[in-house]
Design a protein around this motif. Structure first.
Motif, PDB file in Angstrom:
ATOM      1  N   ARG A 194      -5.564   4.350  -2.998  1.00  0.00           N
ATOM      2  CA  ARG A 194      -4.879   5.181  -3.994  1.00  0.00           C
ATOM      3  C   ARG A 194      -3.368   5.003  -3.901  1.00  0.00           C
ATOM      4  NH1 ARG A 194      -9.060   8.369  -2.309  1.00  0.00           N
ATOM      5  NH2 ARG A 194      -7.772   9.701  -0.967  1.00  0.00           N
ATOM      6  N   THR A 195      -2.850   4.812  -2.683  1.00  0.00           N
ATOM      7  CA  THR A 195      -1.420   4.569  -2.505  1.00  0.00           C
ATOM      8  C   THR A 195      -1.019   3.251  -3.165  1.00  0.00           C
ATOM      9  OG1 THR A 195      -1.392   5.815  -0.439  1.00  0.00           O
ATOM     10  CG2 THR A 195       0.415   4.247  -0.796  1.00  0.00           C
TER      11      THR A 195
ATOM     12  N   LEU B  82       2.774   8.601   8.090  1.00  0.00           N
ATOM     13  CA  LEU B  82       1.392   8.595   7.625  1.00  0.00           C
ATOM     14  C   LEU B  82       0.574   7.537   8.361  1.00  0.00           C
ATOM     15  CD1 LEU B  82      -0.308  10.121   5.561  1.00  0.00           C
ATOM     16  CD2 LEU B  82       0.275   8.372   3.892  1.00  0.00           C
TER      17      LEU B  82
ATOM     18  N   TRP C 145      -9.448   7.042   5.146  1.00  0.00           N
ATOM     19  CA  TRP C 145      -8.126   6.421   5.104  1.00  0.00           C
ATOM     20  C   TRP C 145      -8.087   5.180   4.220  1.00  0.00           C
ATOM     21  CZ3 TRP C 145      -3.678   8.568   6.330  1.00  0.00           C
ATOM     22  CH2 TRP C 145      -3.720   9.731   7.096  1.00  0.00           C
TER      23      TRP C 145
ATOM     24  N   ILE D 103      -7.371   6.609   0.872  1.00  0.00           N
ATOM     25  CA  ILE D 103      -5.966   7.003   0.768  1.00  0.00           C
ATOM     26  C   ILE D 103      -5.086   5.769   0.576  1.00  0.00           C
ATOM     27  CG2 ILE D 103      -4.021   7.992   2.058  1.00  0.00           C
ATOM     28  CD1 ILE D 103      -6.132   9.897   3.378  1.00  0.00           C
ATOM     29  N   ALA D 104      -5.358   4.726   1.340  1.00  0.00           N
ATOM     30  CA  ALA D 104      -4.568   3.492   1.234  1.00  0.00           C
ATOM     31  C   ALA D 104      -4.734   2.856  -0.141  1.00  0.00           C
ATOM     32  CB  ALA D 104      -4.983   2.508   2.331  1.00  0.00           C
TER      33      ALA D 104
ATOM     34  N   ASN E  77       4.200   4.523   4.685  1.00  0.00           N
ATOM     35  CA  ASN E  77       5.019   5.528   5.347  1.00  0.00           C
ATOM     36  C   ASN E  77       4.694   5.511   6.839  1.00  0.00           C
ATOM     37  OD1 ASN E  77       5.403   8.213   6.577  1.00  0.00           O
ATOM     38  ND2 ASN E  77       6.138   8.795   4.550  1.00  0.00           N
TER      39      ASN E  77
ATOM     40  N   ALA F 247      -1.090   3.631  -6.935  1.00  0.00           N
ATOM     41  CA  ALA F 247       0.055   4.396  -7.434  1.00  0.00           C
ATOM     42  C   ALA F 247       1.326   3.550  -7.435  1.00  0.00           C
ATOM     43  CB  ALA F 247       0.257   5.650  -6.588  1.00  0.00           C
ATOM     44  N   VAL F 248       1.499   2.764  -6.383  1.00  0.00           N
ATOM     45  CA  VAL F 248       2.660   1.874  -6.315  1.00  0.00           C
ATOM     46  C   VAL F 248       2.619   0.875  -7.476  1.00  0.00           C
ATOM     47  CG1 VAL F 248       3.727   0.002  -4.976  1.00  0.00           C
ATOM     48  CG2 VAL F 248       3.055   2.138  -3.844  1.00  0.00           C
TER      49      VAL F 248
ATOM     50  N   LEU G 262      -0.404   2.065   3.724  1.00  0.00           N
ATOM     51  CA  LEU G 262       0.078   3.450   3.675  1.00  0.00           C
ATOM     52  C   LEU G 262       1.581   3.505   3.449  1.00  0.00           C
ATOM     53  CD1 LEU G 262      -2.136   4.954   6.485  1.00  0.00           C
ATOM     54  CD2 LEU G 262      -2.349   5.339   4.015  1.00  0.00           C
TER      55      LEU G 262
END
Length: 94
Positions: free
Chosen positions: A49-50, A20, A43, A46-47, A17, A53-54, A15
């Protein structure tokens, strides 16, 4: 993420952040037993996708650093965001 299975720790780390990550830990710790898998799956997504994206950001930065054209459709909305921020400030919002 590598081929390793997701864990609470790996989700927290992915994550990135701290706020978050704390929200994730709070949700997973407070979830009733019958909801744990659902919270974990939410979650995990979400992780993932994070991380994705990175990775895309790093690839785009590397391409741009060498003077290349970033693939895909990219729209620069900086001017629109700045104009909207100016309108909000003009109305007296913080």
């Amino acid at each position: 993420m590598s081929d390793q299975p997701w864990t609470i720790e790996s989700i927290r780390d992915a994550l990135g952040n701290p706020v978050l990550a704390q929200r994730f830990l709070a949700e997973i710790n407070k979830a009733p037993a019958h909801e744990l898998l659902g919270v974990f799956a939410k979650w995990q997504g979400i992780a993932q996708r994070t991380l994705d994206a990175v990775q895309r950001g790093r690839e785009a930065a590397a391409i741009e650093a060498t003077g290349g054209e970033i693939p895909g459709e990219w729209q620069d909305v900086t001017d629109r965001v700045l104009e909207e921020a100016a309108r909000i400030r003009a109305r007296g919002a913080a």
